[in-house]
Motif scaffolding. Structure first.
Motif, PDB file in Angstrom:
ATOM      1  N   ALA A  89      25.967  37.753 106.796  1.00 46.46           N
ATOM      2  CA  ALA A  89      25.449  36.765 105.848  1.00 46.46           C
ATOM      3  C   ALA A  89      26.342  35.541 105.733  1.00 46.46           C
ATOM      4  CB  ALA A  89      25.266  37.411 104.474  1.00 46.46           C
ATOM      5  N   GLN A  90      27.633  35.662 106.090  1.00 44.45           N
ATOM      6  CA  GLN A  90      28.544  34.535 105.989  1.00 44.45           C
ATOM      7  C   GLN A  90      28.738  33.804 107.317  1.00 44.45           C
ATOM      8  OE1 GLN A  90      29.701  33.306 103.081  1.00 44.45           O
ATOM      9  NE2 GLN A  90      28.300  34.868 102.266  1.00 44.45           N
ATOM     10  N   HIS A  91      27.903  34.100 108.284  1.00 44.30           N
ATOM     11  CA  HIS A  91      27.934  33.309 109.519  1.00 44.30           C
ATOM     12  C   HIS A  91      27.627  31.853 109.167  1.00 44.30           C
ATOM     13  CE1 HIS A  91      26.820  31.746 113.476  1.00 44.30           C
ATOM     14  NE2 HIS A  91      27.341  32.839 114.016  1.00 44.30           N
ATOM     15  N   PRO A  92      28.302  30.885 109.798  1.00 42.64           N
ATOM     16  CA  PRO A  92      28.060  29.471 109.459  1.00 42.64           C
ATOM     17  C   PRO A  92      26.590  29.065 109.518  1.00 42.64           C
ATOM     18  CG  PRO A  92      30.001  29.654 110.849  1.00 42.64           C
ATOM     19  CD  PRO A  92      29.398  31.030 110.784  1.00 42.64           C
ATOM     20  N   LEU A  93      25.791  29.701 110.383  1.00 38.37           N
ATOM     21  CA  LEU A  93      24.376  29.356 110.475  1.00 38.37           C
ATOM     22  C   LEU A  93      23.547  29.996 109.374  1.00 38.37           C
ATOM     23  CD1 LEU A  93      23.772  29.639 114.333  1.00 38.37           C
ATOM     24  CD2 LEU A  93      23.972  27.546 112.984  1.00 38.37           C
ATOM     25  N   LEU A  94      24.095  31.022 108.713  1.00 37.09           N
ATOM     26  CA  LEU A  94      23.328  31.770 107.717  1.00 37.09           C
ATOM     27  C   LEU A  94      23.898  31.658 106.315  1.00 37.09           C
ATOM     28  CD1 LEU A  94      22.688  35.045 109.773  1.00 37.09           C
ATOM     29  CD2 LEU A  94      21.231  33.012 109.595  1.00 37.09           C
ATOM     30  N   ARG A  95      25.095  31.127 106.188  1.00 36.63           N
ATOM     31  CA  ARG A  95      25.727  31.042 104.872  1.00 36.63           C
ATOM     32  C   ARG A  95      24.858  30.214 103.927  1.00 36.63           C
ATOM     33  NH1 ARG A  95      30.277  28.628 106.239  1.00 36.63           N
ATOM     34  NH2 ARG A  95      31.243  30.604 106.872  1.00 36.63           N
ATOM     35  N   GLY A  96      24.575  30.779 102.737  1.00 36.93           N
ATOM     36  CA  GLY A  96      23.759  30.075 101.756  1.00 36.93           C
ATOM     37  C   GLY A  96      22.283  30.086 102.058  1.00 36.93           C
ATOM     38  N   ARG A  97      21.849  30.901 103.036  1.00 38.54           N
ATOM     39  CA  ARG A  97      20.438  30.929 103.421  1.00 38.54           C
ATOM     40  C   ARG A  97      19.767  32.267 103.132  1.00 38.54           C
ATOM     41  NH1 ARG A  97      17.814  27.451 106.081  1.00 38.54           N
ATOM     42  NH2 ARG A  97      18.789  25.431 106.415  1.00 38.54           N
ATOM     43  N   LEU A  98      20.559  33.323 102.931  1.00 35.14           N
ATOM     44  CA  LEU A  98      19.995  34.652 102.765  1.00 35.14           C
ATOM     45  C   LEU A  98      20.251  35.181 101.365  1.00 35.14           C
ATOM     46  CD1 LEU A  98      21.131  36.371 106.110  1.00 35.14           C
ATOM     47  CD2 LEU A  98      19.043  35.043 105.683  1.00 35.14           C
ATOM     48  N   ASN A  99      19.239  35.760 100.765  1.00 39.68           N
ATOM     49  CA  ASN A  99      19.400  36.573  99.564  1.00 39.68           C
ATOM     50  C   ASN A  99      19.400  38.029 100.015  1.00 39.68           C
ATOM     51  OD1 ASN A  99      19.300  34.233  98.080  1.00 39.68           O
ATOM     52  ND2 ASN A  99      17.221  34.543  97.337  1.00 39.68           N
ATOM     53  N   VAL A 100      20.585  38.595 100.232  1.00 36.32           N
ATOM     54  CA  VAL A 100      20.684  39.955 100.757  1.00 36.32           C
ATOM     55  C   VAL A 100      20.613  40.947  99.603  1.00 36.32           C
ATOM     56  CG1 VAL A 100      22.063  41.582 102.089  1.00 36.32           C
ATOM     57  CG2 VAL A 100      22.038  39.163 102.726  1.00 36.32           C
ATOM     58  N   ASP A 101      19.623  41.823  99.648  1.00 34.42           N
ATOM     59  CA  ASP A 101      19.457  42.870  98.641  1.00 34.42           C
ATOM     60  C   ASP A 101      19.753  44.211  99.320  1.00 34.42           C
ATOM     61  OD1 ASP A 101      18.774  44.522  96.580  1.00 34.42           O
ATOM     62  OD2 ASP A 101      16.610  44.165  96.706  1.00 34.42           O
ATOM     63  N   ASP A 102      21.005  44.678  99.212  1.00 34.18           N
ATOM     64  CA  ASP A 102      21.407  45.930  99.848  1.00 34.18           C
ATOM     65  C   ASP A 102      20.921  47.099  99.000  1.00 34.18           C
ATOM     66  OD1 ASP A 102      22.532  47.697 101.623  1.00 34.18           O
ATOM     67  OD2 ASP A 102      24.571  47.507 100.825  1.00 34.18           O
ATOM     68  N   LEU A 103      19.613  47.283  98.996  1.00 39.85           N
ATOM     69  CA  LEU A 103      18.961  48.243  98.117  1.00 39.85           C
ATOM     70  C   LEU A 103      19.391  49.676  98.399  1.00 39.85           C
ATOM     71  CD1 LEU A 103      16.726  48.415  95.896  1.00 39.85           C
ATOM     72  CD2 LEU A 103      15.062  48.672  97.768  1.00 39.85           C
ATOM     73  N   PHE A 104      19.770  49.963  99.651  1.00 43.30           N
ATOM     74  CA  PHE A 104      20.058  51.339 100.047  1.00 43.30           C
ATOM     75  C   PHE A 104      21.537  51.565 100.360  1.00 43.30           C
ATOM     76  CE2 PHE A 104      15.795  50.079 101.564  1.00 43.30           C
ATOM     77  CZ  PHE A 104      15.050  50.802 100.632  1.00 43.30           C
ATOM     78  N   GLY A 105      22.384  50.590 100.019  1.00 45.90           N
ATOM     79  CA  GLY A 105      23.815  50.755 100.204  1.00 45.90           C
ATOM     80  C   GLY A 105      24.244  50.923 101.651  1.00 45.90           C
ATOM     81  N   LEU A 106      23.609  50.213 102.583  1.00 46.48           N
ATOM     82  CA  LEU A 106      23.908  50.351 104.007  1.00 46.48           C
ATOM     83  C   LEU A 106      24.995  49.396 104.489  1.00 46.48           C
ATOM     84  CD1 LEU A 106      20.251  50.678 105.378  1.00 46.48           C
ATOM     85  CD2 LEU A 106      21.860  52.506 104.825  1.00 46.48           C
ATOM     86  N   GLU A 107      25.274  48.356 103.722  1.00 45.41           N
ATOM     87  CA  GLU A 107      26.216  47.331 104.183  1.00 45.41           C
ATOM     88  C   GLU A 107      27.636  47.854 104.372  1.00 45.41           C
ATOM     89  OE1 GLU A 107      27.199  42.645 103.253  1.00 45.41           O
ATOM     90  OE2 GLU A 107      26.102  43.850 101.793  1.00 45.41           O
ATOM     91  N   PRO A 108      28.205  48.680 103.476  1.00 41.98           N
ATOM     92  CA  PRO A 108      29.601  49.100 103.661  1.00 41.98           C
ATOM     93  C   PRO A 108      29.853  49.854 104.962  1.00 41.98           C
ATOM     94  CG  PRO A 108      28.891  49.511 101.412  1.00 41.98           C
ATOM     95  CD  PRO A 108      27.665  49.132 102.183  1.00 41.98           C
ATOM     96  N   ALA A 109      28.889  50.628 105.444  1.00 42.08           N
ATOM     97  CA  ALA A 109      29.101  51.416 106.659  1.00 42.08           C
ATOM     98  C   ALA A 109      28.810  50.645 107.939  1.00 42.08           C
ATOM     99  CB  ALA A 109      28.222  52.672 106.619  1.00 42.08           C
ATOM    100  N   ALA A 110      28.274  49.441 107.826  1.00 38.30           N
ATOM    101  CA  ALA A 110      27.910  48.657 109.012  1.00 38.30           C
ATOM    102  C   ALA A 110      29.070  47.749 109.404  1.00 38.30           C
ATOM    103  CB  ALA A 110      26.654  47.834 108.737  1.00 38.30           C
ATOM    104  N   LEU A 111      29.737  48.049 110.517  1.00 45.41           N
ATOM    105  CA  LEU A 111      30.818  47.200 110.988  1.00 45.41           C
ATOM    106  C   LEU A 111      30.290  45.800 111.268  1.00 45.41           C
ATOM    107  CD1 LEU A 111      32.576  49.637 113.502  1.00 45.41           C
ATOM    108  CD2 LEU A 111      33.209  49.149 111.125  1.00 45.41           C
ATOM    109  N   VAL A 112      31.056  44.804 110.867  1.00 50.10           N
ATOM    110  CA  VAL A 112      30.612  43.415 111.039  1.00 50.10           C
ATOM    111  C   VAL A 112      30.338  43.110 112.509  1.00 50.10           C
ATOM    112  CG1 VAL A 112      31.258  40.997 110.737  1.00 50.10           C
ATOM    113  CG2 VAL A 112      31.812  42.663 108.963  1.00 50.10           C
ATOM    114  N   ALA A 113      31.159  43.644 113.407  1.00 48.47           N
ATOM    115  CA  ALA A 113      30.995  43.370 114.838  1.00 48.47           C
ATOM    116  C   ALA A 113      29.715  43.967 115.406  1.00 48.47           C
ATOM    117  CB  ALA A 113      32.195  43.895 115.610  1.00 48.47           C
ATOM    118  N   GLU A 114      29.096  44.930 114.680  1.00 49.38           N
ATOM    119  CA  GLU A 114      27.884  45.589 115.172  1.00 49.38           C
ATOM    120  C   GLU A 114      26.612  45.068 114.500  1.00 49.38           C
ATOM    121  OE1 GLU A 114      28.510  49.713 114.487  1.00 49.38           O
ATOM    122  OE2 GLU A 114      29.934  49.950 116.141  1.00 49.38           O
TER     123      GLU A 114
END
Length: 585
Positions: free
Chosen positions: A48-73
């Protein structure tokens, strides 16, 4: 739910293959995005903080998947968000002005969580957006699902995932844009022994042999769940990208099977859909897919390549080497579906700009079916591609034209969409749209004025009409689709000197889903007066099974065109109200 008679493995996603990472220009300026989202993405966790996407996405991590997802993947979700927000970065396309609602449904490794059912994730994600109390994205009309279950190809029976999308679409008035699925397994090219022999074969011989090999595998390259949805739009991938000729020459060891023909990519899943309906509905750019060698000797085995610099769509990528402004290349039906969702968003923006409150005040259901109709409206079969499919798959008897068209639409659906024509006006064509509802066994007439400047002109001209609706479904019945609408062709088409176009699905084939699109062409001079018009009738047929006691929303788009006659748009605009400004490209 399926009868409890067997156990299926959990759904798995087919990861996209990407290559050739590159850094974005350090001085690039990315415009900001404001406004409540009308488009949502269900996909893997994005950067979400990629320069092309910063300020463009409303990320709703409804299922708590973000912590386990490595940024590189975080590859797939980042790529889809980039395509929807900015389009192919090899093109200078305008960025969307609104923010995008994003709900991750894939976590670590861009895979679905092992302890959750995918159908439950999708159900909760969509209902959370539009629930009565505290909705997370109350204005969302378009939902992009560039996902598919590689373990569930469509074999005539609707999957639970597809049935869920149909129910949610009807309930909330949402247009689901769903990728048809990719088949990247190796396949044999029997006439050839080596890649050099295959590459040396001149066109159309190479394309003919490739299509012959693929036609023998039709039964194994079907749509992937949930792309058999009948209320949603299913998107296949066309071999289109914006790679420069210089970079195209870098495809060493990889062969373009169809160049210069525009057609479906070798990996794009094939139709038809449920009840023999037209599927995929449309094709959009999915990169000019190449083939690479897997084995040679007794026979040449090849497989489709992933996205790369010589043949791909440029998108945002996860960070590497401590830098966050990386991009790479993607391809396939996932990318095509994202571009279809982006096009639907841009159509909405154009209608909102031109009509303001008159359009925005329509119900969610009516706006979604208008977007659905206009998205399919410009789709057309490339003549060389359709002719090749007919010559390879036959049947050779010209009297068997229905079966010939059936084979073409397996690959091409209603055709390849021209996104620019779907969004922008032109002086030599005019597109009319109408939205409404129909009760049981009722009809509505829509009158379309014909510009007098077309009268007496012995030039090529056409009429195109596309009808779309959302049907309630009957999961327990064989018919499933409980409401069928028909578009009755007007008698005045004969006076306009046009006949049904040959390069389109047969009318009976095209009436099996929830989109119906027809085109009439001619080149003889029509005789028109200042009050000439054509009248289309949208008719609701008797409901199947039990009567459906509710109004069904429909959207209709009609285009009249005569290339080279610049007064078509202005004269058509003068006969409708309110006046609409001409929007140039």
């Amino acid at each position: 739910m399926d009868a409890v008679m067997h156990i299926r493995p959990q759904s798995i996603a087919s990861p996209d293959s990407t290559d050739d990472a590159a850094q974005s220009p350090a001085d690039q300026i990315v415009p900001t995005a404001d406004g409540e989202p009308i488009l949502a993405i269900l996909d893997g966790v994005p950067v979400a903080q990629h320069p092309l996407l910063r300020g463009r996405l409303n990320v709703d991590d409804l299922f708590g998947l973000e912590p386990a997802a490595l940024v590189a993947e975080r590859v797939h979700g980042t790529a889809m968000a980039s395509l929807i927000a900015h389009g192919d970065r090899n093109l200078a396309e305008p960025s969307l002005g609104r923010r995008i609602h994003f709900v991750p449904v894939m976590g670590a490794g861009d895979q679905f969580p092992e302890d959750r059912l995918v159908i439950d994730l999708v159900y909760q994600a969509v209902t959370a957006m539009r629930r009565d109390n505290d909705p997370t994205a109350r204005l969302v009309l378009i939902v992009n699902i560039s996902l598919g279950n590689a373990r569930k190809p469509f074999q005539g029976r609707l999957s639970p995932w597809a049935r869920l999308l149909d129910r949610l679409s009807h309930r909330y008035g949402i247009l689901f844009c769903v990728s048809a699925g990719n088949h990247v397994q190796p396949f044999d090219l029997p006439p050839f022994l080596t890649m050099a022999e295959y590459e040396a074969t001149v066109q159309p011989g190479r394309a003919t042999q490739t299509l012959t090999a693929l036609s023998a595998l039709i039964g194994y390259r079907r749509l992937l769940s949930p792309s058999e949805t009948i209320n949603g739009i299913t998107v296949g991938s066309a071999n289109i990208d914006a790679v420069s000729p210089a970079e195209r020459r870098g495809a060493a060891g990889r062969v373009d099977p169809f160049q210069p023909m525009v057609t479906a990519n070798p990996s794009s899943a094939l139709g038809p859909g449920f009840a023999n309906s037209v599927k995929p509905d449309i094709l959009m750019a999915g990169s000019r897919e190449h083939l690479t060698m897997v084995a040679s000797g007794a026979a040449l085995a090849v497989r489709p390549t992933g996205g790369a610099r010589p043949h791909g769509l440029r998108v945002a990528a996860p960070p590497r080497d401590g830098s966050n402004n990386w991009e790479h290349y993607t391809c396939g039906t996932s990318a095509a579906s994202a571009l279809a969702s982006r096009t639907a968003h841009r159509i909405h923006d154009a209608l909102e700009e031109a009509y303001g409150e008159q359009f925005v005040s329509l119900s969610e259901h009516q706006r979604s079916v208008i977007l659905k109709a206009l998205l399919v409206h410009t789709a057309a079969w490339p003549s060389d591609s359709a002719d090749l499919i007919k010559s390879v798959l036959g049947p050779p008897d010209a009297k068997q034209h229905v079966r010939q068209k059936d084979n073409v639409r397996r690959f091409l659906g209603f055709g390849i969409v021209s996104a620019e024509d779907a969004i922008y006006c032109a002086s030599d064509r005019a597109t009319f749209w109408a939205a409404g509802t129909l009760g049981s066994e009722t009809r509505r007439s829509i009158t379309v004025p014909l510009p007098t400047c077309m009268s007496g002109q012995p030039l090529a001209h056409s009429v195109r009409a596309t009808l779309a609706w959302l049907t309630p479904v009957l999961p327990g019945r064989q018919s499933y689709r409980s409401v069928k609408l028909s578009l009755l062709a007007p008698d005045e088409l004969g006076g306009f000197r046009v006949l049904p176009a040959k390069a389109q699905p047969d009318a009976n084939q095209a009436s099996k889903g929830t989109v119906f699109s027809r085109r009439w062409d001619g080149d003889k001079a029509p005789a028109l007066t200042a009050t000439s018009s054509i009248e289309f009738v949208v008719q609701r047929e008797p409901d199947r099974g039990a009567d459906v006691d509710e109004l069904v929303p429909f959207g209709l788009a009609v285009t009249v065109a005569m290339p080279g006659i610049s007064e078509v748009y202005n004269q058509a605009r003068a006969r409708i109200a309110p006046a609409v400004p001409l929007r140039a490209r």
